[in-house]
Design a protein around this motif. Structure first.
Motif, short mmCIF file in Angstrom:
data_model
loop_
_atom_site.label_atom_id
_atom_site.label_comp_id
_atom_site.label_asym_id
_atom_site.label_seq_id
_atom_site.Cartn_x
_atom_site.Cartn_y
_atom_site.Cartn_z
N LEU A 86 0.83 -1.21 0.00
CA LEU A 86 0.00 0.00 0.00
C LEU A 86 0.86 1.26 0.00
CD1 LEU A 86 -2.65 -1.20 2.59
CD2 LEU A 86 -3.16 -0.59 0.21
N ALA A 87 1.90 1.27 0.81
CA ALA A 87 2.78 2.45 0.91
C ALA A 87 3.56 2.67 -0.39
CB ALA A 87 3.74 2.30 2.09
N ALA A 88 3.81 1.59 -1.12
CA ALA A 88 4.59 1.68 -2.35
C ALA A 88 3.76 2.13 -3.55
CB ALA A 88 5.24 0.34 -2.66
N ASP A 89 2.45 1.88 -3.52
CA ASP A 89 1.59 2.21 -4.66
C ASP A 89 0.29 2.83 -4.17
OD1 ASP A 89 0.07 2.38 -6.95
OD2 ASP A 89 0.23 0.26 -7.50
N GLY A 90 0.22 4.15 -4.23
CA GLY A 90 -0.97 4.87 -3.76
C GLY A 90 -2.24 4.46 -4.48
N ARG A 91 -2.12 3.91 -5.68
CA ARG A 91 -3.32 3.49 -6.41
C ARG A 91 -3.97 2.25 -5.79
NH1 ARG A 91 -0.31 5.61 -11.03
NH2 ARG A 91 -1.57 7.26 -11.93
N LEU A 92 -3.23 1.56 -4.92
CA LEU A 92 -3.81 0.41 -4.22
C LEU A 92 -4.72 0.83 -3.07
CD1 LEU A 92 -0.86 -2.15 -3.82
CD2 LEU A 92 -3.02 -2.51 -5.04
N ILE A 93 -4.59 2.08 -2.63
CA ILE A 93 -5.30 2.55 -1.44
C ILE A 93 -6.67 3.09 -1.82
CG2 ILE A 93 -5.24 4.19 0.49
CD1 ILE A 93 -2.14 4.19 0.10
N LYS A 94 -7.68 2.68 -1.06
CA LYS A 94 -9.04 3.18 -1.27
C LYS A 94 -9.03 4.69 -1.06
CE LYS A 94 -13.81 2.14 -0.10
NZ LYS A 94 -14.24 1.72 -1.43
N ARG A 95 -9.68 5.39 -1.99
CA ARG A 95 -9.67 6.85 -1.96
C ARG A 95 -11.07 7.41 -1.68
NH1 ARG A 95 -6.99 5.53 -7.07
NH2 ARG A 95 -8.95 5.94 -8.06
N PRO A 96 -11.10 8.61 -1.14
CA PRO A 96 -9.98 9.31 -0.53
C PRO A 96 -9.57 8.64 0.79
CG PRO A 96 -12.00 10.52 -0.11
CD PRO A 96 -12.36 9.37 -1.01
N PHE A 97 -8.32 8.79 1.12
CA PHE A 97 -7.78 8.32 2.38
C PHE A 97 -7.55 9.57 3.21
CE2 PHE A 97 -4.24 7.42 5.22
CZ PHE A 97 -4.59 6.18 5.75
N VAL A 98 -8.25 9.67 4.33
CA VAL A 98 -8.25 10.92 5.10
C VAL A 98 -7.72 10.70 6.52
CG1 VAL A 98 -9.71 12.80 5.95
CG2 VAL A 98 -10.25 11.69 3.77
N ALA A 99 -6.70 11.49 6.86
CA ALA A 99 -6.14 11.47 8.22
C ALA A 99 -6.71 12.68 8.96
CB ALA A 99 -4.62 11.54 8.15
N LEU A 100 -7.45 12.40 10.02
CA LEU A 100 -8.07 13.47 10.81
C LEU A 100 -7.13 13.91 11.93
CD1 LEU A 100 -11.63 11.90 11.08
CD2 LEU A 100 -10.86 13.68 9.50
N PRO A 101 -7.23 15.16 12.36
CA PRO A 101 -6.38 15.65 13.46
C PRO A 101 -6.53 14.82 14.73
CG PRO A 101 -7.49 17.48 12.38
CD PRO A 101 -8.08 16.22 11.80
#
Length: 120
Positions: A86-101
């Motif tokens: 997942l870290a190597a290929d952003g296209r593998l990650i479900k989008r959007p991927f959101v990091a909240l504060p």
């Protein structure tokens, strides 16, 4: 000023555009990161996996990268291998991927989930 939400997005993704429009409509501060050029780090993905509980929720199962790998290969990966992929290929990650504060994560865009997580 409120802490910024970090949105890993892909400009050609219609779901990402809907999510960004939702954030705009609700007056949230956010930073957009191109998920294909700068995917979330393995450490961030590990935190998301910990919070979300299911590794499968992190994968974009309808994307070309996932289909190229194959569901069987992904299923046979251990957690460490999956996070590295997942870290190597952003296209593998479900989008959007959101990091909240808050340290929580949102994956994909479902208005009901976003309302609950961000509007309380």
């Amino acid at each position: 000023m409120a802490p910024t939400i970090k949105v890993f997005s892909y400009s050609r993704c219609s779901t990402c555009r809907k999510a960004l429009a939702w954030l705009d409509a609700n007056n949230f501060n956010y930073e957009v990161v191109d998920i294909t050029a700068s995917p979330p780090s393995k450490e961030v993905l590990a935190l998301a996996f910990e919070r979300l509980g299911l590794r499968q929720r992190l994968f974009n199962t309808s994307g070309q990268s996932y289909r190229a790998l194959g569901a069987a290969v992904v299923k046979s990966m251990n957690d460490e291998e999956a996070l590295a992929a997942l870290a190597a290929d952003g296209r593998l990650i479900k989008r959007p991927f959101v990091a909240l504060p808050s340290g929580d994560f949102l994956v994909g865009f479902k208005p009901v989930d976003w309302n609950q997580a961000l509007l309380g």
